[in-house]
Write a protein that holds these residues in place. Structure first.
Motif, PDB file in Angstrom:
ATOM      1  N   GLY A 271       4.070  17.565 -10.843  1.00  0.00           N
ATOM      2  CA  GLY A 271       3.015  17.175  -9.911  1.00  0.00           C
ATOM      3  C   GLY A 271       3.039  17.974  -8.628  1.00  0.00           C
ATOM      4  N   PHE A 272       4.212  18.511  -8.255  1.00  0.00           N
ATOM      5  CA  PHE A 272       4.330  19.310  -7.032  1.00  0.00           C
ATOM      6  C   PHE A 272       3.546  20.617  -7.142  1.00  0.00           C
ATOM      7  N   LEU A 273       3.296  21.070  -8.377  1.00  0.00           N
ATOM      8  CA  LEU A 273       2.578  22.328  -8.554  1.00  0.00           C
ATOM      9  C   LEU A 273       1.139  22.246  -8.060  1.00  0.00           C
ATOM     10  N   ILE A 274       0.578  21.039  -8.026  1.00  0.00           N
ATOM     11  CA  ILE A 274      -0.818  20.882  -7.569  1.00  0.00           C
ATOM     12  C   ILE A 274      -0.948  21.249  -6.089  1.00  0.00           C
TER      13      ILE A 274
ATOM     14  N   ASN B 109       1.936  11.472  -0.675  1.00  0.00           N
ATOM     15  CA  ASN B 109       2.956  11.631   0.356  1.00  0.00           C
ATOM     16  C   ASN B 109       2.658  12.890   1.178  1.00  0.00           C
ATOM     17  N   PRO B 110       2.385  12.760   2.485  1.00  0.00           N
ATOM     18  CA  PRO B 110       2.062  13.948   3.302  1.00  0.00           C
ATOM     19  C   PRO B 110       3.184  14.986   3.305  1.00  0.00           C
ATOM     20  N   THR B 111       4.428  14.534   3.213  1.00  0.00           N
ATOM     21  CA  THR B 111       5.554  15.466   3.225  1.00  0.00           C
ATOM     22  C   THR B 111       5.497  16.421   2.043  1.00  0.00           C
ATOM     23  N   THR B 112       4.974  15.950   0.916  1.00  0.00           N
ATOM     24  CA  THR B 112       4.837  16.814  -0.261  1.00  0.00           C
ATOM     25  C   THR B 112       3.946  18.005   0.055  1.00  0.00           C
ATOM     26  N   TRP B 113       2.838  17.757   0.724  1.00  0.00           N
ATOM     27  CA  TRP B 113       1.893  18.821   1.061  1.00  0.00           C
ATOM     28  C   TRP B 113       2.456  19.739   2.149  1.00  0.00           C
TER      29      TRP B 113
ATOM     30  N   ASN C 129       5.649  20.376   2.665  1.00  0.00           N
ATOM     31  CA  ASN C 129       6.685  21.199   2.039  1.00  0.00           C
ATOM     32  C   ASN C 129       6.093  22.274   1.139  1.00  0.00           C
ATOM     33  N   ALA C 130       4.988  21.958   0.478  1.00  0.00           N
ATOM     34  CA  ALA C 130       4.308  22.964  -0.349  1.00  0.00           C
ATOM     35  C   ALA C 130       3.793  24.099   0.532  1.00  0.00           C
ATOM     36  N   ALA C 131       3.196  23.748   1.676  1.00  0.00           N
ATOM     37  CA  ALA C 131       2.649  24.763   2.582  1.00  0.00           C
ATOM     38  C   ALA C 131       3.756  25.635   3.174  1.00  0.00           C
ATOM     39  N   THR C 132       4.858  25.020   3.597  1.00  0.00           N
ATOM     40  CA  THR C 132       5.931  25.798   4.206  1.00  0.00           C
ATOM     41  C   THR C 132       6.658  26.660   3.177  1.00  0.00           C
ATOM     42  N   GLN C 133       6.773  26.157   1.944  1.00  0.00           N
ATOM     43  CA  GLN C 133       7.406  26.965   0.905  1.00  0.00           C
ATOM     44  C   GLN C 133       6.598  28.234   0.644  1.00  0.00           C
ATOM     45  N   ILE C 134       5.275  28.100   0.556  1.00  0.00           N
ATOM     46  CA  ILE C 134       4.403  29.267   0.371  1.00  0.00           C
ATOM     47  C   ILE C 134       4.545  30.225   1.546  1.00  0.00           C
TER      48      ILE C 134
END
Length: 570
Positions: free
Chosen positions: A43-46, A238-242, A244-249
């Protein structure tokens, strides 16, 4: 005429490989799998791919365009855009210099492990014997052989950041070796770097592919892969998921350091950087997923071994406590016998209740580890359980080394290229920068060096990179002017960027960067007194993982002051 005399990559492929070698780094192996594990598996891939489209690719494209148009390093490029913006380029150089001071210590650790892999028994597979040769060293028995080798043999870590026991000679020599290799790779600019990236950009994929095949043959590997691809869609709320996705990119693509501007400044003027920006971004993200599959196969193997060891301990405990025949209980019916014996002999069973029934494969798989703990402890422990463990150890640490060296080439180029624009001698300048970083970086080879590494890695460049890239995109869109930028791109590519790129540069990407910047400031303020984790050799108050009756990663630490908000090594 001077710009026309600028050295060029031998081919567009060299440039792409240089960008891939720089962008695909240690974070693809030790950060992205952790985020998948923490934020819902598949689900994190979305959110990850959404952030790639609205943040990663547009900003990557923008930096390549600036470098290719101006044909200068970061300082010269931003000064050419506006004399008042030279500080943006200077900030990128300082940030890259800051990163270079400590990044090579990771490569030194890889060398250390690589050299120790050529032994009949891997030194992190068993605890060493004490001075009296009567038993294993107590510190190692309390922790685990892999943890002991990393924290004591590799780092010889002190109990606090204030305690400094001098330089670790072995680490200092490995650190010196990494800087010698770095110098040899960049000494002749793109002529030498362009040759090296053919190897640093491709060989890690060979090792990952070999590990993928080996991983799927390991007992229990499928459990880990199933865990990765089983989406937990509730994490999307969960806002943290988004975040973390943005910072990882953001950090994985290496934005803001000036490396991409430096690399693209050596392109031919009409090189198709638009296609290359998309290609490198997709390769980087694809590598993260590829590495995660390999990592979760290893996770599955390690978790299954720990789970079955727990079942075996429980089985033996029940046999001995209740005087049962050896073949009465097997691995498949342990839980049935726990229920039966608990119902039949409740008082006797209650005495051992805390040591039984806590084996849980799902909890084993959910134990999330990142950073050096994953790369040098979890992987090392898994390797010791493989046949021909020395072979797999050599391959693994060569891969880590190449990933680290590839990223270092980009970081050091970001420093050297702007300085060479001021007509400094290439050989002398490269040597001076490498020597400067080597001497200052020796502090990371001391007994307290790992704590300083943590501070630098987690606090050194996070805020500055976000701020630098935010200024870059605002400058291009509103100071230099998006219309003017469009014409520059048309002059190089023969066509203007479409509406997607313009919307991202003008609105979406700046807004997203502002949100990330505010998030980190608020998170830092709300975090209270920072803490850090320190290895306590004398009074280790370890907690035992009840599921497996073993120490989990991170439980060999005692809390000190300084817990980092974010890692930059991506």
């Amino acid at each position: 005429m001077e710009k026309d005399a600028r050295p060029n990559w031998d081919s567009p492929m060299q440039f792409v490989l240089a960008c891939v070698s720089y962008a695909v780094g240690l974070g693809n192996v030790w950060r992205f799998p952790y985020l998948c594990q923490m934020h819902g598996g598949g689900g994190f891939l979305i959110p990850y791919f959404i952030m790639l489209l609205v943040e990663g690719v547009p900003l990557f494209y923008m930096e390549l365009a600036i470098g290719q148009k101006m044909r200068l390093g970061s300082i010269g490029a931003w000064t050419a855009i506006s004399p008042y913006l030279g500080g943006v380029g200077l900030a990128s150089v300082v940030t890259s210099l800051y990163l270079c001071l400590y990044y090579n210590i990771i490569n030194a650790w890889s060398f250390w492990y690589l050299f120790h892999s050529f032994q009949s028994v891997l030194p992190w597979a068993v605890c060493p014997i004490n001075a009296n040769r009567t038993a294993p060293i107590e510190e190692c028995e309390r922790a685990s052989p892999t943890q002991y080798f990393f924290y004591r043999e590799t780092l010889n870590i002190s109990s606090t950041i204030e305690e400094n026991g001098g330089i670790h000679t072995g680490q200092a020599l490995c650190f010196l070796l990494t800087w010698v290799i770095t110098y040899l790779c960049v000494v002749r600019g793109v002529q030498s770097t362009g040759k090296v990236v053919y190897f640093t950009a491709t060989f890690p994929y060979v090792v990952l592919f070999i590990y993928l095949i080996r991983g799927f043959t390991l007992h229990g590997a499928v459990n880990g892969v199933k865990y990765m691809f089983t989406p937990k869609m509730d994490q999307l709320a969960n806002p943290t998921t988004w975040i973390n996705a943005a910072t990882q990119i953001f950090f994985s693509l290496g934005l803001g350091f000036g490396s991409l501007i430096a690399f693209s400044s050596y392109n031919q003027y009409n090189n198709n950087f638009e296609r290359q920006a998309i290609t490198v971004s997709l390769i980087n993200s694809g590598t993260s997923i590829f590495a995660s599959i390999v990592t979760f196969a290893i996770y599955g193997f390690k978790a299954t071994i720990n789970y079955e060891n727990c079942l075996e301990r429980t089985r033996i405990l029940l046999l001995n406590t209740f005087n049962l025949a050896e073949d009465t209980i097997n691995m498949d019916n342990v839980f049935e016998w726990i229920e039966k014996l608990n119902a039949t002999y409740p008082e006797q069973f209650n005495e051992i209740a805390n040591d039984t029934g806590n084996c849980d494969l799902e909890k084993e798989l959910a134990t999330a580890v990142e950073g050096p703990g994953l790369a040098f402890i979890v992987y090392s422990e898994a390797i010791t359980n493989m046949p021909l463990s020395q072979l797999w150890s050599v391959l693994y640490f060569i891969m880590l080394l190449l990933l680290g060296v590839g990223s270092m080439l980009g970081n050091i180029t970001a420093i050297i290229t702007p300085l060479q624009d001021f007509k400094a001698a290439s050989l002398f300048l490269a040597g001076l920068v490498c020597l400067f970083c080597l001497l200052l970086g020796l502090g990371f080879t001391t007994t307290s060096g790992n704590y300083w590494f943590t501070i630098f890695n987690d606090y050194g460049a996070t805020f500055s990179l976000l701020f630098i890239v935010l200024i870059e995109v605002i400058t291009v869109s509103y100071i230099y002017g998006i219309k003017r930028f469009e014409k520059d791109i048309e002059d190089m590519l023969g066509h203007r960027p479409n509406w997607y790129w313009k919307i991202m540069w003008v609105a979406i990407s700046p807004l997203l960067l502002i949100v990330l910047f505010v998030f980190y400031i608020v998170n830092y303020i709300m975090g209270g007194t920072p803490t850090y984790q320190a290895w306590d050799k004398e009074e280790v108050s370890f907690k035992t993982d009840k599921q497996t009756n073993r120490l989990t990663e991170g439980q060999t630490y005692a809390d000190r002051h300084l817990t980092p908000p974010r890692s930059v090594v991506e």
